[in-house]
Scaffold this motif. Structure first.
Motif, PDB file in Angstrom:
ATOM      1  N   TRP A   9       0.857  -1.226  -0.019  1.00 29.44           N
ATOM      2  CA  TRP A   9      -0.082  -0.289   0.067  1.00 29.44           C
ATOM      3  C   TRP A   9       0.970   1.435  -0.027  1.00 29.44           C
ATOM      4  O   TRP A   9       0.568   2.282  -0.323  1.00 29.44           O
ATOM      5  CB  TRP A   9      -0.964  -0.003   1.116  1.00 29.44           C
ATOM      6  N   ALA A  10       2.204   1.118   0.443  1.00 29.18           N
ATOM      7  CA  ALA A  10       2.743   2.483   0.587  1.00 29.18           C
ATOM      8  C   ALA A  10       2.950   3.149  -0.809  1.00 29.18           C
ATOM      9  O   ALA A  10       2.762   4.614  -0.679  1.00 29.18           O
ATOM     10  CB  ALA A  10       4.378   2.037   1.083  1.00 29.18           C
ATOM     11  N   PRO A  11       3.238   2.639  -1.880  1.00 32.25           N
ATOM     12  CA  PRO A  11       3.374   3.429  -2.868  1.00 32.25           C
ATOM     13  C   PRO A  11       2.082   4.276  -3.341  1.00 32.25           C
ATOM     14  O   PRO A  11       2.008   5.289  -4.185  1.00 32.25           O
ATOM     15  CB  PRO A  11       3.977   2.574  -4.156  1.00 32.25           C
ATOM     16  N   ARG A  12       0.967   3.582  -3.175  1.00 29.40           N
ATOM     17  CA  ARG A  12      -0.349   3.827  -3.215  1.00 29.40           C
ATOM     18  C   ARG A  12      -0.620   5.184  -2.320  1.00 29.40           C
ATOM     19  O   ARG A  12      -1.235   6.140  -2.829  1.00 29.40           O
ATOM     20  CB  ARG A  12      -1.627   2.812  -3.245  1.00 29.40           C
ATOM     21  N   LEU A  13      -0.332   4.846  -1.216  1.00 28.41           N
ATOM     22  CA  LEU A  13      -0.518   6.007  -0.318  1.00 28.41           C
ATOM     23  C   LEU A  13       0.301   7.359  -0.449  1.00 28.41           C
ATOM     24  O   LEU A  13      -0.291   8.327  -0.279  1.00 28.41           O
ATOM     25  CB  LEU A  13      -0.162   5.509   1.259  1.00 28.41           C
ATOM     26  N   GLU A  14       1.330   7.034  -0.965  1.00 24.03           N
ATOM     27  CA  GLU A  14       2.160   8.393  -1.487  1.00 24.03           C
ATOM     28  C   GLU A  14       1.402   9.115  -2.287  1.00 24.03           C
ATOM     29  O   GLU A  14       1.594  10.482  -2.363  1.00 24.03           O
ATOM     30  CB  GLU A  14       3.573   7.872  -1.840  1.00 24.03           C
ATOM     31  N   LYS A  15       0.411   8.686  -3.218  1.00 26.35           N
ATOM     32  CA  LYS A  15      -0.143   9.565  -4.094  1.00 26.35           C
ATOM     33  C   LYS A  15      -1.115  10.404  -3.462  1.00 26.35           C
ATOM     34  O   LYS A  15      -1.662  11.431  -3.896  1.00 26.35           O
ATOM     35  CB  LYS A  15      -0.913   8.893  -5.042  1.00 26.35           C
ATOM     36  N   GLY A  16      -1.571  10.116  -2.269  1.00 27.52           N
ATOM     37  CA  GLY A  16      -2.475  10.833  -1.391  1.00 27.52           C
ATOM     38  C   GLY A  16      -3.722  10.373  -1.328  1.00 27.52           C
ATOM     39  O   GLY A  16      -4.161   9.900  -2.314  1.00 27.52           O
ATOM     40  N   MET A  17      -4.465  10.440  -0.224  1.00 29.01           N
ATOM     41  CA  MET A  17      -5.856   9.960  -0.052  1.00 29.01           C
ATOM     42  C   MET A  17      -6.917  10.557  -1.081  1.00 29.01           C
ATOM     43  O   MET A  17      -7.668   9.743  -1.660  1.00 29.01           O
ATOM     44  CB  MET A  17      -6.343  10.381   1.099  1.00 29.01           C
ATOM     45  N   ASP A  18      -6.813  11.897  -1.449  1.00 25.97           N
ATOM     46  CA  ASP A  18      -7.748  12.368  -2.457  1.00 25.97           C
ATOM     47  C   ASP A  18      -7.448  11.406  -3.895  1.00 25.97           C
ATOM     48  O   ASP A  18      -8.557  11.216  -4.772  1.00 25.97           O
ATOM     49  CB  ASP A  18      -7.311  13.915  -2.656  1.00 25.97           C
ATOM     50  N   VAL A  19      -6.315  11.229  -4.243  1.00 23.25           N
ATOM     51  CA  VAL A  19      -6.189  10.301  -5.462  1.00 23.25           C
ATOM     52  C   VAL A  19      -6.640   9.072  -5.197  1.00 23.25           C
ATOM     53  O   VAL A  19      -7.526   8.630  -6.342  1.00 23.25           O
ATOM     54  CB  VAL A  19      -4.560  10.382  -5.936  1.00 23.25           C
ATOM     55  N   LEU A  20      -6.085   8.307  -4.193  1.00 22.34           N
ATOM     56  CA  LEU A  20      -6.819   7.071  -4.038  1.00 22.34           C
ATOM     57  C   LEU A  20      -8.342   6.842  -4.120  1.00 22.34           C
ATOM     58  O   LEU A  20      -8.858   6.046  -4.583  1.00 22.34           O
ATOM     59  CB  LEU A  20      -6.388   6.559  -2.574  1.00 22.34           C
ATOM     60  N   VAL A  21      -9.121   7.970  -3.306  1.00 21.79           N
ATOM     61  CA  VAL A  21     -10.547   8.049  -3.540  1.00 21.79           C
ATOM     62  C   VAL A  21     -11.037   7.827  -4.720  1.00 21.79           C
ATOM     63  O   VAL A  21     -11.876   7.454  -5.090  1.00 21.79           O
ATOM     64  CB  VAL A  21     -10.976   9.117  -2.339  1.00 21.79           C
ATOM     65  N   LYS A  22     -10.303   9.153  -5.413  1.00 17.97           N
ATOM     66  CA  LYS A  22     -11.032   9.261  -6.851  1.00 17.97           C
ATOM     67  C   LYS A  22     -10.462   7.980  -7.719  1.00 17.97           C
ATOM     68  O   LYS A  22     -11.658   7.590  -8.436  1.00 17.97           O
ATOM     69  CB  LYS A  22     -10.107  10.530  -7.423  1.00 17.97           C
ATOM     70  N   LYS A  71     -12.654   6.294   1.969  1.00 22.25           N
ATOM     71  CA  LYS A  71     -11.400   6.626   2.621  1.00 22.25           C
ATOM     72  C   LYS A  71     -11.251   5.654   3.983  1.00 22.25           C
ATOM     73  O   LYS A  71     -10.171   5.029   4.283  1.00 22.25           O
ATOM     74  CB  LYS A  71     -11.410   8.113   3.191  1.00 22.25           C
ATOM     75  N   ALA A  72     -12.257   5.570   4.502  1.00 17.80           N
ATOM     76  CA  ALA A  72     -12.079   4.669   5.904  1.00 17.80           C
ATOM     77  C   ALA A  72     -11.835   3.130   5.356  1.00 17.80           C
ATOM     78  O   ALA A  72     -11.063   2.449   5.937  1.00 17.80           O
ATOM     79  CB  ALA A  72     -13.593   4.405   6.571  1.00 17.80           C
ATOM     80  N   LEU A  73     -12.057   2.622   4.145  1.00 17.52           N
ATOM     81  CA  LEU A  73     -12.161   1.487   3.726  1.00 17.52           C
ATOM     82  C   LEU A  73     -10.579   1.280   3.037  1.00 17.52           C
ATOM     83  O   LEU A  73      -9.918   0.369   3.411  1.00 17.52           O
ATOM     84  CB  LEU A  73     -13.091   0.912   2.536  1.00 17.52           C
ATOM     85  N   ILE A  74     -10.151   2.312   2.549  1.00 11.36           N
ATOM     86  CA  ILE A  74      -8.781   2.509   2.067  1.00 11.36           C
ATOM     87  C   ILE A  74      -7.806   2.550   3.250  1.00 11.36           C
ATOM     88  O   ILE A  74      -6.600   1.768   3.578  1.00 11.36           O
ATOM     89  CB  ILE A  74      -8.532   3.703   1.201  1.00 11.36           C
ATOM     90  N   GLU A  75      -8.107   3.235   4.436  1.00  9.67           N
ATOM     91  CA  GLU A  75      -7.156   3.269   5.639  1.00  9.67           C
ATOM     92  C   GLU A  75      -7.191   2.136   6.423  1.00  9.67           C
ATOM     93  O   GLU A  75      -6.334   1.415   6.689  1.00  9.67           O
ATOM     94  CB  GLU A  75      -7.931   4.607   6.529  1.00  9.67           C
TER      95      GLU A  75
END
Length: 108
Positions: A56-69, A93-97
């Motif tokens: 998940w680390a490289p995905r989280l580096e993109k930022g939560m807004d990008v992940l949610v989108k 967001k809660a699911l991603i976290e």
């Protein structure tokens, strides 16, 4: 006496494992079991596994807004909303976290 000791030890381990699994299940957002788990519990189509902080680390580096989108719009093999058609952005967001948390429960 020795047999009873082994039985008691086995029961203690079983209760500890079951208790830990139950606690983790209670902490999961309600939608996880009806949407995300289908791919994120087994890595289907390259989905990062739940609890694999390294994946998940490289995905989280993109930022939560990008992940949610990305979840909302779909990305790669993941369908739009990741199979949670009723989820709000806050729920996504809660699911991603939850999925990005490592096995000990700390956030990466």
């Amino acid at each position: 006496m020795l047999k009873q000791t082994y039985l008691a030890a086995g029961a203690t381990v079983a209760l500890a494992v079951f208790g830990q699994a139950s606690a983790q299940a209670l902490e999961a957002p309600a939608q996880y079991g009806s949407s995300c788990t289908f791919c994120h519990s087994n890595g289907a189509a390259g989905a990062p596994l739940t609890g694999d902080a390294e994946a998940w680390a490289p995905r989280l580096e993109k930022g939560m807004d990008v992940l949610v989108k990305n979840v909302r719009d779909g990305i790669g093999a993941m369908p739009p909303t990741g199979m949670c058609g009723t989820c709000s952005d806050d729920e996504l967001k809660a699911l991603i976290e939850f999925m990005a948390a490592d096995a000990e429960g700390s956030k990466e």
